[in-house]
Write a protein that holds these residues in place. Sequence first.
Motif, PDB file in Angstrom:
ATOM      1  N   THR A   1      44.829  29.856  14.946  1.00 49.80           N
ATOM      2  CA  THR A   1      44.301  30.553  16.105  1.00 49.80           C
ATOM      3  C   THR A   1      42.961  30.021  16.635  1.00 49.80           C
ATOM      4  O   THR A   1      42.339  30.539  17.658  1.00 49.80           O
ATOM      5  CB  THR A   1      43.954  32.136  15.822  1.00 49.80           C
ATOM      6  OG1 THR A   1      43.030  32.107  14.584  1.00 49.80           O
ATOM      7  CG2 THR A   1      45.462  32.868  15.254  1.00 49.80           C
ATOM      8  N   SER A   2      42.474  28.951  15.838  1.00 51.40           N
ATOM      9  CA  SER A   2      40.957  28.577  16.486  1.00 51.40           C
ATOM     10  C   SER A   2      41.239  27.287  17.419  1.00 51.40           C
ATOM     11  O   SER A   2      40.094  27.033  17.941  1.00 51.40           O
ATOM     12  CB  SER A   2      40.464  28.365  15.065  1.00 51.40           C
ATOM     13  OG  SER A   2      40.777  26.912  14.518  1.00 51.40           O
ATOM     14  N   GLY A   3      42.032  26.783  17.558  1.00 55.81           N
ATOM     15  CA  GLY A   3      42.239  25.734  18.373  1.00 55.81           C
ATOM     16  C   GLY A   3      43.233  25.736  19.513  1.00 55.81           C
ATOM     17  O   GLY A   3      43.993  26.479  19.487  1.00 55.81           O
ATOM     18  N   VAL A   4      42.862  25.043  20.680  1.00 54.34           N
ATOM     19  CA  VAL A   4      43.854  25.088  22.057  1.00 54.34           C
ATOM     20  C   VAL A   4      44.624  23.858  21.842  1.00 54.34           C
ATOM     21  O   VAL A   4      44.133  22.650  21.704  1.00 54.34           O
ATOM     22  CB  VAL A   4      43.080  25.087  23.025  1.00 54.34           C
ATOM     23  CG1 VAL A   4      43.763  24.939  24.410  1.00 54.34           C
ATOM     24  CG2 VAL A   4      42.237  26.675  23.013  1.00 54.34           C
ATOM     25  N   GLY A   5      45.840  23.934  21.949  1.00 55.97           N
ATOM     26  CA  GLY A   5      46.955  22.841  22.024  1.00 55.97           C
ATOM     27  C   GLY A   5      46.958  22.332  23.500  1.00 55.97           C
ATOM     28  O   GLY A   5      47.062  23.022  24.276  1.00 55.97           O
ATOM     29  N   LEU A   6      46.906  20.913  23.438  1.00 60.19           N
ATOM     30  CA  LEU A   6      47.164  20.454  24.680  1.00 60.19           C
ATOM     31  C   LEU A   6      48.367  19.588  24.845  1.00 60.19           C
ATOM     32  O   LEU A   6      48.636  19.008  23.746  1.00 60.19           O
ATOM     33  CB  LEU A   6      45.881  19.323  25.237  1.00 60.19           C
ATOM     34  CG  LEU A   6      44.542  19.943  24.955  1.00 60.19           C
ATOM     35  CD1 LEU A   6      43.221  19.080  25.265  1.00 60.19           C
ATOM     36  CD2 LEU A   6      44.210  20.976  25.891  1.00 60.19           C
ATOM     37  N   GLY A   7      49.150  19.548  26.101  1.00 63.22           N
ATOM     38  CA  GLY A   7      50.431  18.646  26.117  1.00 63.22           C
ATOM     39  C   GLY A   7      50.679  18.441  27.579  1.00 63.22           C
ATOM     40  O   GLY A   7      50.227  19.212  28.556  1.00 63.22           O
TER      41      GLY A   7
ATOM     42  N   ALA B   1      35.451  24.644  28.797  1.00 64.51           N
ATOM     43  CA  ALA B   1      34.743  23.646  27.881  1.00 64.51           C
ATOM     44  C   ALA B   1      35.474  22.518  27.730  1.00 64.51           C
ATOM     45  O   ALA B   1      35.019  21.403  27.575  1.00 64.51           O
ATOM     46  CB  ALA B   1      34.544  24.168  26.472  1.00 64.51           C
ATOM     47  N   ARG B   2      36.840  22.432  28.061  1.00 64.81           N
ATOM     48  CA  ARG B   2      37.620  21.217  28.377  1.00 64.81           C
ATOM     49  C   ARG B   2      37.671  20.577  29.543  1.00 64.81           C
ATOM     50  O   ARG B   2      38.366  19.476  29.746  1.00 64.81           O
ATOM     51  CB  ARG B   2      39.004  21.677  27.911  1.00 64.81           C
ATOM     52  CG  ARG B   2      39.320  21.853  26.243  1.00 64.81           C
ATOM     53  CD  ARG B   2      40.478  22.641  25.970  1.00 64.81           C
ATOM     54  NE  ARG B   2      40.472  23.809  26.612  1.00 64.81           N
ATOM     55  CZ  ARG B   2      40.142  24.946  26.143  1.00 64.81           C
ATOM     56  NH1 ARG B   2      39.360  25.201  25.447  1.00 64.81           N
ATOM     57  NH2 ARG B   2      40.336  26.002  26.899  1.00 64.81           N
ATOM     58  N   GLY B   3      36.828  21.225  30.570  1.00 66.12           N
ATOM     59  CA  GLY B   3      36.957  20.552  31.965  1.00 66.12           C
ATOM     60  C   GLY B   3      38.109  20.814  32.881  1.00 66.12           C
ATOM     61  O   GLY B   3      38.137  20.357  33.840  1.00 66.12           O
TER      62      GLY B   3
END
Length: 112
Positions: A19-25, A63-65
Motif C-alpha cells: 500500500t505504500s507505493g504507486v505503480g506506474l505503467g 509529487a510525481r509531476g
Amino acid sequence: EQRAFGAWESPITAKFITTSGVGLGSPKCASDGTLYWLEGRPQEAGRQVVCRRAAPGEKGASARGGVDVSPAGTNVRTRVHEYGGAAHLLGPNGDGVIYSDFKDQRLYWAKK
C-alpha cells in the motif's frame, strides 16, 4: 539477543509493501510531446488513473509531476487488457485520452 533467520518482528509488513507505493505503467507520448501514463494507487483501493505530465508551474501537480486526466472515482481498467488490449489510448491527433471505466466497461474520451 540472537534469533533465527525470520524469527524477529519486522516493521516492514506485507501491508506496508503493497500500500505504500504507486505503480506506474503504460506510458504514451502524444505528437505534441505530452507524456501520459497509468498510475495504480493502492491507497485508493487499487484504482488505476490516467495522468499526464504537468506543464511547468501548473497547479495541482502530484509529487510525481503529473495531473489526473481521468475523473475522480474512475478506475481505468478493462476486462480484456490481459489479452493484449489496453485500458487507455491517445485520442485522434493527440486530443486527450480515450479510456475504459472498469465499472461499466464503456469507453470515455477525456479531451484536452
